[in-house]
Design a protein around this motif. Structure first.
Motif, short mmCIF file in Angstrom:
data_model
loop_
_atom_site.label_atom_id
_atom_site.label_comp_id
_atom_site.label_asym_id
_atom_site.label_seq_id
_atom_site.Cartn_x
_atom_site.Cartn_y
_atom_site.Cartn_z
N MET A 1 0.83 -1.20 0.00
CA MET A 1 0.00 0.00 0.00
C MET A 1 0.87 1.26 0.00
SD MET A 1 -3.19 -0.65 2.58
CE MET A 1 -4.47 -1.85 2.23
N GLY A 2 1.95 1.21 0.76
CA GLY A 2 2.85 2.35 0.79
C GLY A 2 3.48 2.62 -0.56
N LYS A 3 3.85 1.57 -1.26
CA LYS A 3 4.41 1.75 -2.59
C LYS A 3 3.39 2.36 -3.54
CE LYS A 3 7.91 -1.90 -2.33
NZ LYS A 3 8.36 -3.23 -2.86
N ALA A 4 2.13 1.92 -3.40
CA ALA A 4 1.07 2.50 -4.23
C ALA A 4 0.89 3.98 -3.91
CB ALA A 4 -0.23 1.73 -4.02
N GLY A 5 0.99 4.32 -2.62
CA GLY A 5 0.88 5.72 -2.23
C GLY A 5 2.01 6.56 -2.78
N ARG A 6 3.20 5.99 -2.82
CA ARG A 6 4.34 6.73 -3.38
C ARG A 6 4.15 6.98 -4.87
NH1 ARG A 6 9.60 8.43 -2.29
NH2 ARG A 6 11.03 8.27 -4.06
N GLU A 7 3.59 6.02 -5.57
CA GLU A 7 3.31 6.23 -6.99
C GLU A 7 2.34 7.38 -7.19
OE1 GLU A 7 1.94 2.50 -8.46
OE2 GLU A 7 3.89 1.50 -8.24
N VAL A 8 1.35 7.46 -6.31
CA VAL A 8 0.40 8.58 -6.37
C VAL A 8 1.13 9.90 -6.10
CG1 VAL A 8 -1.60 9.64 -5.25
CG2 VAL A 8 -1.60 7.19 -5.73
N ALA A 9 2.01 9.89 -5.11
CA ALA A 9 2.74 11.12 -4.77
C ALA A 9 3.60 11.60 -5.93
CB ALA A 9 3.60 10.87 -3.53
N VAL A 10 4.29 10.66 -6.57
CA VAL A 10 5.15 11.03 -7.70
C VAL A 10 4.32 11.59 -8.85
CG1 VAL A 10 6.69 10.11 -9.48
CG2 VAL A 10 6.96 9.38 -7.09
N ARG A 11 3.17 10.98 -9.09
CA ARG A 11 2.34 11.38 -10.23
C ARG A 11 1.52 12.63 -9.95
NH1 ARG A 11 -0.33 7.17 -10.23
NH2 ARG A 11 -2.29 7.90 -9.32
N ARG A 12 0.94 12.71 -8.77
CA ARG A 12 -0.06 13.76 -8.48
C ARG A 12 0.48 14.93 -7.68
NH1 ARG A 12 -5.72 12.72 -5.07
NH2 ARG A 12 -6.15 14.92 -4.66
N PHE A 13 1.45 14.68 -6.83
CA PHE A 13 1.88 15.72 -5.90
C PHE A 13 3.31 16.17 -6.14
CE2 PHE A 13 -1.15 13.01 -3.40
CZ PHE A 13 -2.22 13.89 -3.48
N SER A 14 3.77 16.13 -7.37
CA SER A 14 5.14 16.52 -7.66
C SER A 14 5.31 18.03 -7.54
CB SER A 14 5.53 16.09 -9.08
OG SER A 14 4.87 16.88 -10.04
N PRO A 15 6.46 18.49 -7.08
CA PRO A 15 6.72 19.94 -7.01
C PRO A 15 6.58 20.63 -8.37
CG PRO A 15 8.34 18.76 -5.71
CD PRO A 15 7.57 17.72 -6.47
N GLU A 16 7.08 19.96 -9.42
CA GLU A 16 7.02 20.56 -10.75
C GLU A 16 5.57 20.74 -11.20
OE1 GLU A 16 8.84 22.34 -14.02
OE2 GLU A 16 9.69 21.65 -12.13
N GLY A 17 4.75 19.73 -10.97
CA GLY A 17 3.34 19.84 -11.33
C GLY A 17 2.64 20.94 -10.56
N HIS A 18 2.98 21.07 -9.28
CA HIS A 18 2.38 22.13 -8.47
C HIS A 18 2.78 23.51 -8.98
CE1 HIS A 18 0.62 23.93 -4.87
NE2 HIS A 18 1.68 24.72 -4.82
N LEU A 19 4.05 23.68 -9.27
CA LEU A 19 4.51 24.98 -9.77
C LEU A 19 3.83 25.33 -11.10
CD1 LEU A 19 8.35 24.97 -9.02
CD2 LEU A 19 6.60 26.41 -7.95
N ASN A 20 3.66 24.34 -11.97
CA ASN A 20 3.00 24.61 -13.24
C ASN A 20 1.55 25.02 -13.04
OD1 ASN A 20 5.34 23.98 -14.64
ND2 ASN A 20 4.76 21.86 -15.03
N GLY A 21 0.85 24.31 -12.14
CA GLY A 21 -0.53 24.69 -11.85
C GLY A 21 -0.62 26.06 -11.23
N LEU A 22 0.33 26.37 -10.37
CA LEU A 22 0.35 27.68 -9.71
C LEU A 22 0.60 28.78 -10.73
CD1 LEU A 22 -0.01 28.62 -6.81
CD2 LEU A 22 2.46 28.50 -6.52
N ARG A 23 1.47 28.53 -11.68
CA ARG A 23 1.76 29.53 -12.72
C ARG A 23 0.50 29.88 -13.50
NH1 ARG A 23 6.48 32.67 -13.28
NH2 ARG A 23 8.13 31.57 -12.18
N GLU A 24 -0.31 28.87 -13.79
CA GLU A 24 -1.55 29.13 -14.51
C GLU A 24 -2.47 30.04 -13.69
OE1 GLU A 24 -3.54 25.64 -15.81
OE2 GLU A 24 -1.77 24.79 -16.82
#
Length: 412
Positions: A377-400
């Motif tokens: 379950m922890g490994k599945a959670g990490r996959e979610v974190a990498v895909r959904r909660f990445s710093p780069e993705g957050h910065l891109n969304g924030l820029r918009e």
């Protein structure tokens, strides 16, 4: 881009401050220029423009005595010193955009007036429910309450939901009424909600629904070593206050008997009562670490079979859950607020009802008895974190969102 972050505290006091400081580091690494505006405090990080900060004042509880309470109430409504200070920072730093966080009470919406007068685009991340709930938390005497969403601002006074105090409840209700009456938050061009639950409640409360944007927080998964060995204790991280439900986790561990261990990191007003409860129901199996720095918190989470988030209030988007996923650790959380938007029951953790130690103990026992399943379950959670909660993705969304705010502030 020149970004001015505004928050009443400028040290790692809680989730809002942690998010703001980590975000500022990301933005500077990307090439942005960042400055801060806050109030004075001995724990503040060193920063430019600190000489322009208003003096520190404690608002929970309000200052003692009639004069102190009057001054405190006045600052809640409108802080002249905060407006003067931020006007000076604007003049010297000349920001392209201001990103606000928690400004309530100590800074007040007076800072918005100064930003508006200078023509600065404004984005505000909502870390709690203050704009819809005068007492911040959608709680009434420890129980979930959304009476103010569809009702009037008489509700906080009638219910005395601010610490059971009539005067405190009246103060926050009047504060909210005045700020709404004079459109104090009108200068904000975009509001960021970290959870769909929050956006839904604010929309229902008719709080600038056309300006709300949902954007997840972030966790630097690539910068965190994932858990690799199964097993470990159950872990709770957070403020030791009633709404966090730490007592439920302690009672759940007491029901487990055996060798189940619970480690609790944090401090707060319930510490002594929680220690007494632990000695009563789970002697020798509950350990309090006190407040830890971020490195030690992550080490503790990584050692866990599961992170337990037993909140009895509507959590927004707890940073500890994102950090647990980034560390490869599953989460047992209550099915309230924004938690079900993060935890997929049976895949990245378990969802349980609030205030139900029996169900919590059952969910914990299943993971403790099958550490390999917990690790999966922890490994599945990490996959979610990498895909959904990445710093780069957050910065891109924030820029918009920043771009939207700039266009709204300076329409062509």
């Amino acid at each position: 881009m020149r970004i001015l972050h505004v928050n009443k505290f400028l040290y790692r006091r809680g989730g809002a401050e942690t998010y703001m400081l980590d975000l500022a580091d990301l933005q500077e690494a990307r090439g942005d220029q960042v400055a801060f505006f806050s109030m004075r405090h001995p724990d503040n990080v060193e920063t430019r423009f600190a000489e322009h900060f208003p003096r520190y004042v404690e608002m929970n509880p309000l200052p003692r005595g009639p004069i102190g309470k009057l001054r405190g109430a006045g600052r809640m409504l409108w802080s002249r010193s905060a407006r003067r200070g931020i006007a000076q920072v604007i003049e010297e730093f000349r920001p392209d955009l201001a990103h606000l966080h928690n400004i309530y009470h100590q800074l007040s919406p007076s800072v918005l007036a100064a930003l508006k007068a200078a023509g600065v685009p404004i984005v505000m991340t909502l870390h709690d429910y203050k704009l819809a709930c005068p007492s911040y938390s959608f709680l009434d005497k420890g129980k979930p309450c959304t009476a103010c969403v569809g009702g009037s601002l008489r509700e906080p006074v009638r219910r005395r939901c601010k610490g059971g105090s009539l005067s405190a409840s009246m103060a926050v209700a009047v504060e909210t009424w005045i700020h709404r009456r004079f459109d104090a938050y009108g200068p904000v061009h975009r509001f960021i909600c970290p959870s769909k639950f929050m956006a839904g409640q604010l929309t229902e409360a008719r709080i600038f629904p056309d300006r709300l944007r949902v954007l997840d927080h972030f966790a630097d998964s690539l910068g965190m070593e994932p858990k690799s060995e199964p097993g470990g204790p159950l872990v709770c991280v957070g403020r030791l206050s009633p709404e966090k439900g730490i007592d439920v986790a302690i009672r759940a561990v007491g029901m487990l008997r055996g060798k189940a261990q619970l480690v609790i990191a944090g401090d707060g007003p319930e510490w002594v009562a929680l220690e007494r409860l632990a000695d009563e129901v789970a002697p020798g199996r509950v350990h309090f670490t006190g407040k830890l720095d971020r490195v030690r918190v992550l080490e503790l989470i990584r050692s866990a079979t599961a992170l337990v988030v037993p909140s009895r209030w509507y959590e927004n988007q707890p940073m500890t859950i994102l950090e647990a996923f980034a560390c490869g650790v599953p989460v047992i959380g209550t099915a309230m607020g924004g938690i079900p938007e993060l935890v997929v029951d049976g895949a990245t953790g378990r969802l349980v009802p609030p205030d139900d130690p029996l169900m919590l103990s059952s969910a914990a026992l299943a993971l403790l008895r099958n550490p390999d399943a917990s690790l999966a379950m922890g490994k599945a959670g990490r996959e979610v974190a990498v895909r959904r909660f990445s710093p780069e993705g957050h910065l891109n969304g924030l820029r918009e969102i920043y771009g939207e705010a700039i266009k709204a502030a300076h329409p062509t």
